[in-house]
Design a protein around this motif. Structure first.
Motif, PDB file in Angstrom:
ATOM      1  N   LEU A   1       0.856  -1.258  -0.141  1.00 36.73           N
ATOM      2  CA  LEU A   1      -0.127   0.049   0.054  1.00 36.73           C
ATOM      3  C   LEU A   1       0.877   1.394   0.036  1.00 36.73           C
ATOM      4  O   LEU A   1       0.510   2.241  -0.948  1.00 36.73           O
ATOM      5  CB  LEU A   1      -1.023  -0.037   1.234  1.00 36.73           C
ATOM      6  CG  LEU A   1      -1.862   1.285   1.384  1.00 36.73           C
ATOM      7  CD1 LEU A   1      -2.657   1.379   0.490  1.00 36.73           C
ATOM      8  CD2 LEU A   1      -2.480   1.265   2.844  1.00 36.73           C
ATOM      9  N   PHE A   2       1.856   1.286   0.965  1.00 28.97           N
ATOM     10  CA  PHE A   2       2.913   2.525   0.913  1.00 28.97           C
ATOM     11  C   PHE A   2       3.762   2.768  -0.496  1.00 28.97           C
ATOM     12  O   PHE A   2       3.607   3.882  -0.794  1.00 28.97           O
ATOM     13  CB  PHE A   2       3.954   2.287   2.184  1.00 28.97           C
ATOM     14  CG  PHE A   2       3.294   2.316   3.624  1.00 28.97           C
ATOM     15  CD1 PHE A   2       1.726   2.896   3.675  1.00 28.97           C
ATOM     16  CD2 PHE A   2       3.793   1.957   4.482  1.00 28.97           C
ATOM     17  CE1 PHE A   2       1.278   2.742   4.753  1.00 28.97           C
ATOM     18  CE2 PHE A   2       3.273   1.886   5.717  1.00 28.97           C
ATOM     19  CZ  PHE A   2       2.036   2.316   6.065  1.00 28.97           C
ATOM     20  N   ILE A   3       3.914   1.661  -0.910  1.00 30.87           N
ATOM     21  CA  ILE A   3       4.657   1.826  -2.224  1.00 30.87           C
ATOM     22  C   ILE A   3       3.632   2.120  -3.252  1.00 30.87           C
ATOM     23  O   ILE A   3       3.964   2.978  -4.289  1.00 30.87           O
ATOM     24  CB  ILE A   3       5.351   0.482  -2.823  1.00 30.87           C
ATOM     25  CG1 ILE A   3       6.389  -0.130  -1.807  1.00 30.87           C
ATOM     26  CG2 ILE A   3       5.626   0.425  -4.404  1.00 30.87           C
ATOM     27  CD1 ILE A   3       6.981  -1.333  -2.109  1.00 30.87           C
TER      28      ILE A   3
ATOM     29  N   LEU B   1       3.054   9.713  -6.734  1.00 30.73           N
ATOM     30  CA  LEU B   1       3.633  11.055  -6.931  1.00 30.73           C
ATOM     31  C   LEU B   1       4.975  10.892  -8.033  1.00 30.73           C
ATOM     32  O   LEU B   1       6.290  10.926  -7.769  1.00 30.73           O
ATOM     33  CB  LEU B   1       4.644  11.493  -5.546  1.00 30.73           C
ATOM     34  CG  LEU B   1       3.555  11.682  -4.382  1.00 30.73           C
ATOM     35  CD1 LEU B   1       4.556  11.759  -2.953  1.00 30.73           C
ATOM     36  CD2 LEU B   1       2.830  12.545  -4.425  1.00 30.73           C
ATOM     37  N   PHE B   2       4.422  10.807  -9.310  1.00 31.01           N
ATOM     38  CA  PHE B   2       5.405  10.628 -10.363  1.00 31.01           C
ATOM     39  C   PHE B   2       6.344   9.423 -10.388  1.00 31.01           C
ATOM     40  O   PHE B   2       7.524   9.896 -11.016  1.00 31.01           O
ATOM     41  CB  PHE B   2       6.064  12.067 -10.740  1.00 31.01           C
ATOM     42  CG  PHE B   2       5.108  13.066 -10.653  1.00 31.01           C
ATOM     43  CD1 PHE B   2       4.643  13.561 -11.703  1.00 31.01           C
ATOM     44  CD2 PHE B   2       5.171  14.069  -9.365  1.00 31.01           C
ATOM     45  CE1 PHE B   2       3.688  14.710 -11.732  1.00 31.01           C
ATOM     46  CE2 PHE B   2       4.422  15.251  -9.379  1.00 31.01           C
ATOM     47  CZ  PHE B   2       3.670  15.571 -10.405  1.00 31.01           C
ATOM     48  N   ILE B   3       5.902   8.447  -9.739  1.00 30.20           N
ATOM     49  CA  ILE B   3       6.354   7.285 -10.164  1.00 30.20           C
ATOM     50  C   ILE B   3       7.814   6.905  -9.477  1.00 30.20           C
ATOM     51  O   ILE B   3       8.091   5.998  -8.628  1.00 30.20           O
ATOM     52  CB  ILE B   3       6.563   6.708 -11.668  1.00 30.20           C
ATOM     53  CG1 ILE B   3       5.228   6.719 -12.338  1.00 30.20           C
ATOM     54  CG2 ILE B   3       7.224   5.341 -11.679  1.00 30.20           C
ATOM     55  CD1 ILE B   3       4.271   5.852 -11.955  1.00 30.20           C
TER      56      ILE B   3
ATOM     57  N   LYS C   1      10.995   4.071  -2.815  1.00 23.70           N
ATOM     58  CA  LYS C   1      10.331   3.388  -1.819  1.00 23.70           C
ATOM     59  C   LYS C   1      10.220   1.851  -1.661  1.00 23.70           C
ATOM     60  O   LYS C   1      10.494   0.973  -0.736  1.00 23.70           O
ATOM     61  CB  LYS C   1       9.031   4.002  -1.260  1.00 23.70           C
ATOM     62  CG  LYS C   1       9.057   5.310  -0.775  1.00 23.70           C
ATOM     63  CD  LYS C   1       9.652   5.293   0.750  1.00 23.70           C
ATOM     64  CE  LYS C   1       9.725   6.649   0.969  1.00 23.70           C
ATOM     65  NZ  LYS C   1      10.142   6.878   2.452  1.00 23.70           N
ATOM     66  N   ALA C   2      10.302   1.316  -2.924  1.00 23.21           N
ATOM     67  CA  ALA C   2      10.216   0.006  -3.101  1.00 23.21           C
ATOM     68  C   ALA C   2      11.386  -0.703  -2.815  1.00 23.21           C
ATOM     69  O   ALA C   2      11.682  -1.639  -2.222  1.00 23.21           O
ATOM     70  CB  ALA C   2       9.885  -0.457  -4.495  1.00 23.21           C
ATOM     71  N   TYR C   3      12.642   0.270  -3.095  1.00 28.46           N
ATOM     72  CA  TYR C   3      13.968  -0.404  -2.670  1.00 28.46           C
ATOM     73  C   TYR C   3      14.284  -0.308  -1.197  1.00 28.46           C
ATOM     74  O   TYR C   3      14.737  -1.099  -0.794  1.00 28.46           O
ATOM     75  CB  TYR C   3      14.977   0.338  -3.670  1.00 28.46           C
ATOM     76  CG  TYR C   3      15.337  -0.221  -4.746  1.00 28.46           C
ATOM     77  CD1 TYR C   3      16.023  -1.093  -4.980  1.00 28.46           C
ATOM     78  CD2 TYR C   3      14.551   0.377  -5.987  1.00 28.46           C
ATOM     79  CE1 TYR C   3      16.298  -1.836  -6.222  1.00 28.46           C
ATOM     80  CE2 TYR C   3      14.653  -0.484  -7.482  1.00 28.46           C
ATOM     81  CZ  TYR C   3      15.774  -1.256  -7.200  1.00 28.46           C
ATOM     82  OH  TYR C   3      15.714  -2.049  -8.687  1.00 28.46           O
ATOM     83  N   GLU C   4      13.468   0.734  -0.643  1.00 31.48           N
ATOM     84  CA  GLU C   4      13.638   1.131   0.853  1.00 31.48           C
ATOM     85  C   GLU C   4      13.160  -0.058   1.483  1.00 31.48           C
ATOM     86  O   GLU C   4      13.530  -0.604   2.595  1.00 31.48           O
ATOM     87  CB  GLU C   4      13.026   2.466   1.209  1.00 31.48           C
ATOM     88  CG  GLU C   4      13.280   2.630   2.698  1.00 31.48           C
ATOM     89  CD  GLU C   4      12.840   4.037   3.051  1.00 31.48           C
ATOM     90  OE1 GLU C   4      11.648   4.213   3.540  1.00 31.48           O
ATOM     91  OE2 GLU C   4      13.623   5.191   2.545  1.00 31.48           O
ATOM     92  N   TYR C   5      11.917  -0.757   1.041  1.00 32.45           N
ATOM     93  CA  TYR C   5      11.006  -1.671   1.881  1.00 32.45           C
ATOM     94  C   TYR C   5      11.303  -2.882   1.444  1.00 32.45           C
ATOM     95  O   TYR C   5      10.672  -3.983   1.577  1.00 32.45           O
ATOM     96  CB  TYR C   5       9.474  -1.402   1.610  1.00 32.45           C
ATOM     97  CG  TYR C   5       9.093  -0.053   2.302  1.00 32.45           C
ATOM     98  CD1 TYR C   5       9.801   0.617   3.182  1.00 32.45           C
ATOM     99  CD2 TYR C   5       7.978   0.540   1.658  1.00 32.45           C
ATOM    100  CE1 TYR C   5       9.206   1.950   3.596  1.00 32.45           C
ATOM    101  CE2 TYR C   5       7.314   1.654   1.987  1.00 32.45           C
ATOM    102  CZ  TYR C   5       8.299   2.550   3.150  1.00 32.45           C
ATOM    103  OH  TYR C   5       7.617   3.648   3.578  1.00 32.45           O
TER     104      TYR C   5
END
Length: 268
Positions: A169-171, A177-179, A185-189
């Motif tokens: 959901l967060f990703i 916001l413009f991809i 965030k995908a890499y952070e999570y």
């Protein structure tokens, strides 16, 4: 300090140790962690193609040697407006014959299917994904049973569902916001599935804090690691996906597992 060469070398060694089980688990992981591809309506494509071809045919300049430029312009203008009117008439006929009730039912069905997929993904696919990650971690030092991929259904199930749902959901929200923020965030999570695989009862706060710590200043290198598989992905596409099933996907799964272990060792 980890390197791409080191991670991949370790992954290749592991691949030869327990090959067929690795292939099977990697295939299952790819199924449950992948998205749903969109389909295209063939009849709509055929109709659009026929209209375009007909339009281009009518728009052609008259053949032969025409010395009078004014006459040629008039003929072209006539063909243009004839084609424009024909397209309008075709669109009117299509819109007039549409059964709007059926369209609404199709949209409602699509919405229900999307909701069903989200629920199914959260309650079924996510625990299996965590189980597969756990299996790969255990495979580094032993030969785990295939049943480990469903272990999350009896060990930390609700917590796994909650955290994995929030991760996606967060990703998704950041992607609005413009991809680019979504990719970051995908890499952070990225390490949340592995954290849950080792500790399925971990708290929501600790899971997200843990992945942020592991991926701190590592996101770009992880991105480059993913890019290093592009050659294999292209080659696999030339084999109708066979090479992907038998080598590329297992190779990537093992490499990602090695990345998690390397990051965890670095931060300890």
């Amino acid at each position: 300090m980890w390197t791409r060469i080191g991670l991949k070398a370790n992954a290749k060694k592991l691949l030869m140790k327990n090959y067929w089980r690795i292939v099977l688990v990697a295939f299952i992981l790819a199924l449950v962690s992948g998205g749903v591809s969109a389909t295209i309506n063939a009849q709509l494509n055929d109709y659009s193609s026929s209209v375009v071809e007909k339009s281009m045919e009518n728009m052609k300049m008259p053949s032969g040697d025409i010395s009078d430029g004014t006459m040629a312009a008039q003929i072209f203008r006539k063909n243009f407006f004839d084609t424009y009117n024909q397209i309008n008439q075709e669109m009117y006929n299509v819109m007039k014959n549409i059964d709007w009730f059926k369209i609404q039912m199709i949209m409602l069905l699509g919405l229900l299917m999307a909701v069903a997929y989200i629920v199914f993904s959260a309650f079924i696919f996510a625990p299996i994904e965590i189980g597969c990650r756990r299996w790969f971690l255990m495979n580094r030092t032993g030969k785990p049973e295939i049943k480990e991929i469903v272990s999350c259904f009896t060990d930390g199930y609700i917590n796994t569902v909650k955290i994995m749902f929030c991760q996606k959901l967060f990703i998704g929200l950041w992607s609005l916001l413009f991809i680019i923020p979504g990719i970051i965030k995908a890499y952070e999570y990225r390490m949340i599935p592995y954290i849950l695989a080792e500790n399925p009862d971990i708290s929501f706060k600790d899971a997200f804090a843990g992945t942020k710590q592991l991926m701190y200043r590592e996101k770009w290198d992880a991105f480059v690691l993913d890019l290093s598989f592009i050659g294999w992905v292209i080659l696999a596409s030339l084999t109708s996906g066979i090479l992907s099933i038998l080598f590329v996907t297992p190779y990537r799964c093992l490499t990602n597992t090695e990345l998690y272990v390397a990051l965890k060792t670095k931060t300890n």
